[in-house]
Design a protein around this motif. Structure first.
Motif, PDB file in Angstrom:
ATOM      1  N   ASN A  81     -32.360  -0.981   8.263  1.00  0.00           N
ATOM      2  CA  ASN A  81     -33.205   0.168   8.591  1.00  0.00           C
ATOM      3  C   ASN A  81     -32.441   1.482   8.434  1.00  0.00           C
ATOM      4  OD1 ASN A  81     -35.705   1.386   9.946  1.00  0.00           O
ATOM      5  ND2 ASN A  81     -34.071   2.087  11.283  1.00  0.00           N
ATOM      6  N   ASN A  92     -38.582  -7.794   8.456  1.00  0.00           N
ATOM      7  CA  ASN A  92     -38.640  -9.251   8.321  1.00  0.00           C
ATOM      8  C   ASN A  92     -37.794  -9.927   9.402  1.00  0.00           C
ATOM      9  OD1 ASN A  92     -40.340  -9.263   6.114  1.00  0.00           O
ATOM     10  ND2 ASN A  92     -38.675  -9.261   4.608  1.00  0.00           N
ATOM     11  N   LEU A  95     -40.850   2.772   8.079  1.00  0.00           N
ATOM     12  CA  LEU A  95     -41.731   2.357   6.983  1.00  0.00           C
ATOM     13  C   LEU A  95     -42.890   3.347   6.823  1.00  0.00           C
ATOM     14  CD1 LEU A  95     -42.310   0.253   4.822  1.00  0.00           C
ATOM     15  CD2 LEU A  95     -43.570  -1.087   6.531  1.00  0.00           C
ATOM     16  N   GLN A 128     -38.251  -2.850   4.929  1.00  0.00           N
ATOM     17  CA  GLN A 128     -39.038  -4.091   4.993  1.00  0.00           C
ATOM     18  C   GLN A 128     -38.151  -5.295   5.310  1.00  0.00           C
ATOM     19  OE1 GLN A 128     -40.959  -3.696   1.161  1.00  0.00           O
ATOM     20  NE2 GLN A 128     -42.913  -3.082   2.109  1.00  0.00           N
ATOM     21  N   LYS A 129     -36.909  -5.285   4.803  1.00  0.00           N
ATOM     22  CA  LYS A 129     -35.956  -6.350   5.151  1.00  0.00           C
ATOM     23  C   LYS A 129     -35.660  -6.321   6.649  1.00  0.00           C
ATOM     24  CE  LYS A 129     -33.469  -6.926   0.767  1.00  0.00           C
ATOM     25  NZ  LYS A 129     -32.144  -6.912   0.118  1.00  0.00           N
ATOM     26  N   ILE A 170     -37.743   1.917   1.245  1.00  0.00           N
ATOM     27  CA  ILE A 170     -38.809   1.105   1.823  1.00  0.00           C
ATOM     28  C   ILE A 170     -38.462  -0.383   1.744  1.00  0.00           C
ATOM     29  CG2 ILE A 170     -41.172   0.311   1.409  1.00  0.00           C
ATOM     30  CD1 ILE A 170     -41.921   3.240   0.841  1.00  0.00           C
ATOM     31  N   LYS A 171     -37.837  -0.799   0.654  1.00  0.00           N
ATOM     32  CA  LYS A 171     -37.451  -2.206   0.504  1.00  0.00           C
ATOM     33  C   LYS A 171     -36.447  -2.619   1.581  1.00  0.00           C
ATOM     34  CE  LYS A 171     -38.268  -2.578  -4.485  1.00  0.00           C
ATOM     35  NZ  LYS A 171     -37.643  -2.760  -5.822  1.00  0.00           N
TER      36      LYS A 171
END
Length: 440
Positions: free
Chosen positions: A343, A368, A380, A364-365, A360-361
């Motif tokens: 983040n 998760n 996000l 998203q990790k 953003i990728k």
């Protein structure tokens, strides 16, 4: 029996008289174990002595007492009578102790050493007046024992002011550490803090920082919330244990005495980690960052590299430094799969418009690994906002209930974006309606 034990504990609490007693008894005991008794009075004398000492070592005084009595009658050697009285005392036969000592005194054979047993016998029986009278009548008034026991008796009688004078006389007679602690503790009990400090400080100047004296000074300063002097005493105590240097350092940091803290790091050789604490306390994040990087280079610990990125980012980095933070974080997340780090890296890429899609990728990790974390959801949403996807951003940010200043700013801008888009659609629709009317 329980009452007698309680009385002994009280003696320890107030004046440590029994410590003095047992010290004296130890001396007596040692002298008896290697008695200079000269020529044997009869053949089996040594054998009887060994038996008595064996029973003593096992606490079986009921068997050692008659042996010493027999030895005294057989040899007329005074040491055996002294040992008999000693064992009577240890076996708590206090009335017998008093009787034996009084008999000796009638024969003009008693001395201070034996009289002390009688004093303590009276004390253990709760006969304070008799103990006091014996002290005043027969004991040496220039002896520490006299002042120590008299002060205890006076405290027990509630005559604290008079007891204080005896304790002061005791310290004046012998200004050693134990007598000073006894005096200072009693002054503190009477809430005479300044007087206690005066005695302790004087002793400190004359004899240096004895551990127990400085600890007592620290206790007084703590009670008075005198943190300046407390830190000074902790520094002196640091020679005994590094923890006191650390306590002094913490006081300097809390009081924002940063120069003193820095001096202490150098003089006490506390190490680079404490420079890091100092820079953070001063909010000098740039120095904190580069000190963290230095520690990483020395130790290879990944945590220091992470701290370098955190502190440098908090210091409003240059573009070059920002690039360095990103490169190092990418290196770290390849080694350590951590939601916080994903983040952190993603947010930097998004917030600084470096590579929003890549950011953003990474966010998203993070989600998760930790799907309900509101800070990550905010990141996000902020990424979608940067891509002008205000509807998606709004759907996400509405889940966030945190009142963080940055998050509230994000919410405001996202809501403003939604409003502007709605206004744009509304205006666009109105314009189309006007055109239709004109055509008609």
């Amino acid at each position: 029996m329980e009452n007698e034990e309680l009385k002994i504990k009280q003696i320890y609490q107030y004046t440590n008289i029994l410590i003095t007693l047992f010290f004296l008894l130890f001396i007596i005991g040692c002298s008896a174990k290697k008695p200079q008794i000269g020529k044997k009075a009869f053949d089996k004398e040594d054998e009887y002595i060994m038996k008595a000492l064996f029973f003593e070592s096992n606490g079986d005084y009921n068997k050692s007492i008659p042996i010493y009595e027999f030895l005294y009658k057989k040899t007329n050697k005074r040491i055996y009578l002294d040992k008999k009285i000693e064992d009577l005392f240890y076996s708590k036969k206090y009335n017998d102790v008093i009787k034996e000592v009084e008999d000796l005194c009638k024969k003009k054979l008693c001395d201070d050493k034996i009289l002390r047993y009688e004093v303590f016998a009276y004390l253990n029986l709760g006969k304070l007046n008799e103990a006091k009278e014996l002290l005043l009548r027969k004991l040496n008034k220039k002896d520490e024992f006299f002042y120590s026991v008299m002060s205890y008796i006076l405290i027990s009688e509630g005559k604290e002011s008079l007891a204080l004078e005896y304790i002061k006389s005791l310290y004046a007679l012998n200004p050693n550490k134990n007598n000073l602690l006894k005096l200072s503790d009693f002054l503190i009990k009477l809430k005479k803090y300044n007087e206690a400090l005066a005695y302790l400080r004087t002793h400190l100047k004359m004899y240096g920082c004895d551990y127990d004296i400085c600890i007592r000074l620290a206790d007084v300063y703590k009670s008075l919330y005198d943190y300046d002097n407390l830190a000074n005493i902790y520094e002196k105590l640091g020679v005994y244990d590094i923890k006191f240097y650390i306590l002094a350092f913490n006081i300097y940091i809390q009081n924002k005495e940063f120069k003193k803290a820095e001096r202490l790091i150098k003089t006490a050789k506390l190490g680079d980690e404490y420079y890091l604490f100092l820079y953070l306390a001063k909010k000098d994040y740039k120095k904190a960052a580069y000190k963290s990087l230095e520690l990483y280079d020395k130790t290879g610990k990944l945590n220091y590299l992470i701290k370098y990125c955190e502190y440098l980012y908090a210091s409003h980095p240059t573009k070059e430094e920002l690039r360095d933070i990103i490169d190092r974080l990418k290196f770290v997340v390849n080694i350590k799969k951590d939601a916080y780090l994903y983040n952190f890296l993603g947010y930097i890429l998004i917030d600084n418009n470096i590579n929003v899609k890549e950011g953003i990728k990474y966010v998203q990790k993070a989600l998760n690994l930790d799907p309900t974390n509101e800070e990550y959801i905010d990141s996000l949403a902020w990424g979608y906002y940067k891509l002008k996807k205000c509807k998606e951003a709004k759907e996400l940010i509405d889940y966030v209930k945190l009142k963080d200043k940055t998050i509230l700013r994000h919410k405001k801008l996202i809501n403003q974006c939604i409003k502007e888009n709605n206004d744009f659609r509304q205006n666009n629709k109105s314009n189309k309606n006007r055109l239709r009317k004109k055509k008609k």
